[in-house]
Every structure is written in structure tokens, then in C-alpha cells.
Design an enzyme around this catalytic site. Structure first.
Site, PDB file in Angstrom:
ATOM      1  N   ASP A 144     -45.364 -59.705  17.246  1.00  0.00           N
ATOM      2  CA  ASP A 144     -44.917 -59.749  17.659  1.00  0.00           C
ATOM      3  C   ASP A 144     -44.690 -58.521  19.269  1.00  0.00           C
ATOM      4  O   ASP A 144     -44.921 -57.336  19.098  1.00  0.00           O
ATOM      5  CB  ASP A 144     -43.281 -59.165  17.363  1.00  0.00           C
ATOM      6  CG  ASP A 144     -41.640 -58.900  18.451  1.00  0.00           C
ATOM      7  OD1 ASP A 144     -42.025 -59.582  18.904  1.00  0.00           O
ATOM      8  OD2 ASP A 144     -40.435 -57.817  18.505  1.00  0.00           O
ATOM      9  N   HIS A 151     -37.116 -56.072  30.539  1.00  0.00           N
ATOM     10  CA  HIS A 151     -36.661 -55.571  29.117  1.00  0.00           C
ATOM     11  C   HIS A 151     -37.030 -54.003  28.618  1.00  0.00           C
ATOM     12  O   HIS A 151     -37.558 -53.073  28.719  1.00  0.00           O
ATOM     13  CB  HIS A 151     -37.086 -56.877  27.780  1.00  0.00           C
ATOM     14  CG  HIS A 151     -36.883 -56.050  26.212  1.00  0.00           C
ATOM     15  ND1 HIS A 151     -35.273 -55.722  26.012  1.00  0.00           N
ATOM     16  CD2 HIS A 151     -37.567 -55.924  25.415  1.00  0.00           C
ATOM     17  CE1 HIS A 151     -35.926 -54.920  24.665  1.00  0.00           C
ATOM     18  NE2 HIS A 151     -37.027 -55.406  24.397  1.00  0.00           N
ATOM     19  N   ARG A 160     -36.929 -43.061  27.848  1.00  0.00           N
ATOM     20  CA  ARG A 160     -38.045 -42.271  27.862  1.00  0.00           C
ATOM     21  C   ARG A 160     -37.318 -41.864  30.109  1.00  0.00           C
ATOM     22  O   ARG A 160     -38.211 -42.919  30.728  1.00  0.00           O
ATOM     23  CB  ARG A 160     -39.274 -41.884  28.405  1.00  0.00           C
ATOM     24  CG  ARG A 160     -39.752 -42.452  26.845  1.00  0.00           C
ATOM     25  CD  ARG A 160     -41.538 -43.003  26.772  1.00  0.00           C
ATOM     26  NE  ARG A 160     -41.361 -43.970  27.172  1.00  0.00           N
ATOM     27  CZ  ARG A 160     -41.287 -45.191  26.556  1.00  0.00           C
ATOM     28  NH1 ARG A 160     -40.978 -45.090  24.608  1.00  0.00           N
ATOM     29  NH2 ARG A 160     -41.456 -46.391  27.114  1.00  0.00           N
ATOM     30  N   GLU A 216     -32.644 -59.710  18.976  1.00  0.00           N
ATOM     31  CA  GLU A 216     -33.337 -60.088  20.708  1.00  0.00           C
ATOM     32  C   GLU A 216     -33.592 -61.215  20.565  1.00  0.00           C
ATOM     33  O   GLU A 216     -34.381 -61.902  19.435  1.00  0.00           O
ATOM     34  CB  GLU A 216     -34.823 -58.908  19.914  1.00  0.00           C
ATOM     35  CG  GLU A 216     -34.578 -57.748  20.091  1.00  0.00           C
ATOM     36  CD  GLU A 216     -35.456 -56.653  19.544  1.00  0.00           C
ATOM     37  OE1 GLU A 216     -37.153 -57.400  19.569  1.00  0.00           O
ATOM     38  OE2 GLU A 216     -35.490 -55.431  20.319  1.00  0.00           O
ATOM     39  N   GLU A 218     -35.521 -64.028  21.745  1.00  0.00           N
ATOM     40  CA  GLU A 218     -37.068 -64.411  22.635  1.00  0.00           C
ATOM     41  C   GLU A 218     -37.595 -65.838  22.259  1.00  0.00           C
ATOM     42  O   GLU A 218     -36.882 -66.372  21.244  1.00  0.00           O
ATOM     43  CB  GLU A 218     -37.812 -63.296  21.335  1.00  0.00           C
ATOM     44  CG  GLU A 218     -37.541 -62.085  20.925  1.00  0.00           C
ATOM     45  CD  GLU A 218     -38.440 -60.996  20.317  1.00  0.00           C
ATOM     46  OE1 GLU A 218     -39.803 -61.590  20.190  1.00  0.00           O
ATOM     47  OE2 GLU A 218     -37.859 -60.136  19.964  1.00  0.00           O
ATOM     48  N   ASP A 250     -35.405 -61.701  16.740  1.00  0.00           N
ATOM     49  CA  ASP A 250     -36.215 -60.626  16.045  1.00  0.00           C
ATOM     50  C   ASP A 250     -34.746 -59.121  15.808  1.00  0.00           C
ATOM     51  O   ASP A 250     -34.715 -58.655  16.761  1.00  0.00           O
ATOM     52  CB  ASP A 250     -36.958 -60.298  16.714  1.00  0.00           C
ATOM     53  CG  ASP A 250     -37.915 -58.684  16.699  1.00  0.00           C
ATOM     54  OD1 ASP A 250     -38.188 -58.887  14.605  1.00  0.00           O
ATOM     55  OD2 ASP A 250     -38.360 -58.161  17.013  1.00  0.00           O
ATOM     56  N   LYS A 270     -37.341 -53.353  11.704  1.00  0.00           N
ATOM     57  CA  LYS A 270     -37.609 -54.264  12.119  1.00  0.00           C
ATOM     58  C   LYS A 270     -37.392 -55.561  11.106  1.00  0.00           C
ATOM     59  O   LYS A 270     -37.693 -56.439  11.036  1.00  0.00           O
ATOM     60  CB  LYS A 270     -38.952 -54.708  12.981  1.00  0.00           C
ATOM     61  CG  LYS A 270     -38.633 -53.790  14.008  1.00  0.00           C
ATOM     62  CD  LYS A 270     -37.682 -55.039  15.208  1.00  0.00           C
ATOM     63  CE  LYS A 270     -37.758 -53.994  16.676  1.00  0.00           C
ATOM     64  NZ  LYS A 270     -37.150 -55.219  18.088  1.00  0.00           N
TER      65      LYS A 270
HETATM   66 CA    CA Z   1     -38.834 -57.992  18.668  1.00  0.00          CA
END
Ligand code: CA
Length: 435
Positions: A144, A151, A160, A216, A218, A250, A270
């Protein structure tokens, strides 16, 4: 790649296809179906039908291409009676192209050879609703990537704030190795994972069902021909190893993920499940939809310098059908693969740059594809600011993260000159956690 005759926008099929259909004669994606009592078969989608490649080969419709591509000739018809595309993928692009172009000929409105043979049609052509579509490949590896700048920035700012984009991001396509056997086909329900996480404001972790289950948005590419260990792949040849694309969800447990990911990256947040669409749309079919990607600055190192149109213009939609809702699914996001910063070719070349072997059937996902506008976000993490600003759905429903019974649907298509090359859809419903 030279234009394929199968991509001609003027082609019509003798099979009735609506303009909004994902699988017109210019598409012809490959998949694997299971027919009761027949076992697995490789198939090509046309409109609402699946063309059985094994039956076509047995009836002699592929004899000429078997002569033209000897490896294919030697492998037929058995190669079409497998539970995955892998063996067919290993035959290489000449075989994939020959089959797609021959199927295009057979389905053309003015070709009577299959059109007027009722017995052959009854053997070769099945309604998709009468078959079970299987996961199209058996991946030995799943990777992945993290290739959407939007994103990476959106998530980076959340976790952060002072340092959202790490210094390596613009120099290489960031990725992690996932869990190949956790990948399931569209329609498979997803049991809410349990795991360890640290609730907000607490010092100690707890174990239990995730409270922050997310999707997610994707795309993933499927490796066609692999590489030998120790070999590398120049960027200009990267696409020779790519068979086609699928939609990819995902599934992610954000609370588990954020507690476990440092310093070695994603793991149990995940690898409980990711979902793929059943039909693989070939790079050949997507050839007319090439576009330039975003400008890359600073310029990547030489082995990743991208001069061609190696991005694709594919529109993507995220839909939610909330638990218990009887209405049509609601569209909650529109994005596009053209927003990706790193191309598939750059991802593949980078992956092989250390001599790591790639295998036919490997699945390489793009990472969440968010676009530059608020309506183009690819995860609930971003849309709801980590659940703090829930989506307001019709009926007074507020959605932060996914609830048991919610269904997530991803759809995608490219459209040009009246031709719509659809990816179909990938859907999955959340089941309660195990007792
Ligand atoms: Ca992903």
C-alpha cells in the site's frame, strides 16, 4: 503503447449496453467467476454479462490467436479454468492483448460467428447476476503506497501539526507491505476488528472493538508479468509489468493504527481486511485516458524522473448506505486518480529498484486518493477531522466513523468521446465485532 483496435469509440456490440453501463465493448475487463457445478472460469465482462473464456476456447473461438501467440496456444484452454488470473497474467501482454482483441471481434455487432450461434451463446455468455465473482488474483504480495499529496498533508496536519510532510515524501513513493491474504472481493462483509488502542485523554491502552473504523478510497494495480529477484525495472518499462486496475478499499481502524504505527508502520490497524472490485480493467482499455500528473518539485532522482503521461483520468465516488437505510446509497465524496502525486509506473520502478522480486497477481494500492477540494476527501478520518466533525446525512443521521451495518461502496469510471470505461464497484458491509 499503440492504440488498440478494441478501443475504437465507434465500436458497437450485438449485446445491448446502456450508455451508463461500466462495461461497453471498449472496456472488456477480466475477472474470475464461479458457476455452480462448473467450477471457476476466467471471464470478460460485457454489459451485464460475463463471457466464459474457457468455453470460448473449447468451442474454437481462440484458435487463431493461439497460433499467433504460441505461449497462449500451449496454455489454452486450461489457463482459463483457474481460480485466479495469475497463470494467464504470466503469459504477458501479447497474450492479454490478443484475447482482449479477439473478444472485441467476437462481440462486434457485425460479426455473426458468435452472435448467430445460439447454442454457443448459451454456453459462453452468462448473466453476471447468475454467477459468483471471485477475487480476481491470488496475490503473493500486497503493498500500500501513500501517494496522494493532499491525503498525506491532511493526515500529517492532524498528527504532526508542526511537521505534516516528512522530508522523504517528495523524493520517493512511501509504502508499507500489507497482508496479501487479507484481501477480499467486493461483497464480502467485514467484521469489526478488535485491538489495542489508547482512548483520547487516557494514559493506558485498552483492548476491544475499534471505535474508529474507516474506509480508504484507493485504486490498485495488478502486476502482470513479474521480475526475477535482483532485477530492476526502468521507468519507461514499468507499465509493461502492469496488467490493469481495480478499485480498492483499505479498511482502517484509526485508533489501533495511531497507537501502534510508530516506529515501524501500519500493522493490525490495517491487515484485517481490504476489498477489491472483481473486474480488472486493463491498462490497454485505459490508454485513451492518460493525463499528465501534478508537477513534481523538487525533481525526483533520475530513476524516478517521469516525462510521459503516466497518470490516468479516472473519476471516483464514495457512497455510504447507512445501517438500516432503505434509500439509495448517498454519495459523500468525488475524487480522481489524476490527483495522485506519484504514478503507478514510478511506484513499480521504485519498488523494484533494490532488486525486490515482483510476482504476477501482486496488488499495489495507491494510498488514499484525496483531491484538492473539501468534496474530494478519501477517508472519514479527513472528512470528519478524526470523528470530531461528523457528516450530516439526510434523516438527521450523523456519521463520524463507520457503525455496524453501514455499507461502503466505491465506484470509478473514465469517460471520453461518449465511451465510459467503468471499474464497476467495490462494496462491503460492517459486521459487529466477534463476541
Ligand atoms: Ca491505505
Amino acid at each position: 503503447m499503440p492504440a488498440s483496435p478494441a478501443n475504437d469509440p465507434s465500436l458497437r456490440s450485438w449485446i445491448d449496453i446502456r450508455p451508463t453501463d461500466d462495461f461497453p465493448i471498449q472496456n472488456l475487463p477480466f475477472g474470475v467467476m464461479e458457476v455452480p457445478e462448473w467450477g471457476p472460469r476466467l471471464a470478460v465482462a460485457i454489459g451485464g454479462y460475463a463471457l466464459d473464456l474457457y468455453a470460448c476456447a473449447q468451442l474454437g473461438y481462440f484458435e487463431a490467436i493461439g497460433d499467433d501467440v504460441p505461449a497462449l496456444g500451449a496454455a489454452m484452454p486450461k489457463v482459463f479454468r483457474r481460480r485466479s488470473l495469475n497463470a494467464f497474467l504470466r503469459l504477458g501482454r501479447p497474450a492479454w492483448q490478443a484475447v482482449r482483441e479477439r473478444v472485441s471481434e467476437l462481440l462486434r455487432h457485425d460479426n455473426p460467428s458468435l452472435r448467430d450461434n445460439e447454442l454457443a451463446i448459451s454456453t459462453c455468455l452468462l448473466r453476471q447476476r447468475d454467477v459468483t465473482l471471485l477475487r480476481p488474483v491470488k496475490p503473493t504480495s500486497y503493498v500500500d503506497f501513500y501517494s496522494s499529496l493532499e491525503h498525506a498533508m491532511n493526515v500529517g496536519v492532524m498528527f504532526r501539526p508542526d511537521n505534516p510532510l516528512l522530508p522523504n515524501w517528495r523524493h520517493l513513493p512511501i509504502a508499507y507491505h500489507g497482508r496479501a491474504n487479507s484481501i477480499v472481493v467486493s461483497g464480502t462483509s467485514i467484521k469489526r476488528p478488535q485491538g489495542q488502542y489508547r482512548p483520547a485523554g487516557q494514559d493506558e491502552p485498552v483492548f476491544g472493538p475499534t471505535q474508529q473504523l474507516d474506509f480508504e478510497l484507493e485504486m490498485a494495480f495488478i502486476v502482470g508479468q513479474g521480475t526475477a529477484q535482483g532485477n530492476t525495472v526502468p521507468l519507461a518499462q514499468a507499465e509493461d509489468h502492469i496488467f490493469g486496475l481495480v478499485l480498492f478499499n483499505d479498511w482502517s481502524a484509526r485508533d489501533i493504527q495511531s497507537w501502534e504505527y510508530q516506529p515501524l508502520g501500519p500493522f493490525l490497524g490495517k491487515n484485517f481486511a481490504s476489498s477489491v472490485s472483481p473486474w480488472v480493467v486493463t491498462l490497454d482499455a485505459l490508454e485513451p485516458f492518460r493525463v499528465a500528473g501534478p508537477a513534481q518539485a523538487p525533481q525526483p532522482l533520475t530513476y524516478l524522473q517521469n516525462t510521459d503521461n503516466q497518470h490516468f483520468d479516472i473519476q471516483l465516488d464514495v457512497l455510504i448506505q447507512p445501517a438500516g437505510a432503505t434509500t439509495e446509497p448517498l454519495v459523500i465524496s468525488h475524487s480522481n486518480t489524476r490527483h495522485l502525486y506519484w504514478s503507478m509506473a514510478q511506484q513499480l520502478t521504485h519498488h523494484a529498484s533494490n532488486g525486490c522480486p515482483l510476482d504476477a497477481g501482486d496488488i499495489y494500492a495507491s494510498g488514499t486518493i484525496s483531491g484538492p477540494t473539501p468534496g474530494a476527501l478519501g477517508s472519514l478520518l479527513e472528512m470528519t477531522q478524526r470523528g470530531t466533525q461528523p457528516l450530516n446525512l439526510p434523516g438527521g443521521l450523523q456519521l463520524g466513523f463507520l457503525r455496524d451495518g453501514d455499507t461502503v461502496i466505491l465506484r470509478g469510471y473514465a469517460e471520453r468521446e461518449g465511451v465510459r470505461i467503468g471499474l464497476g464497484e467495490v462494496r462491503g458491509t460492517v459486521l459487529p465485532a466477534a463476541e
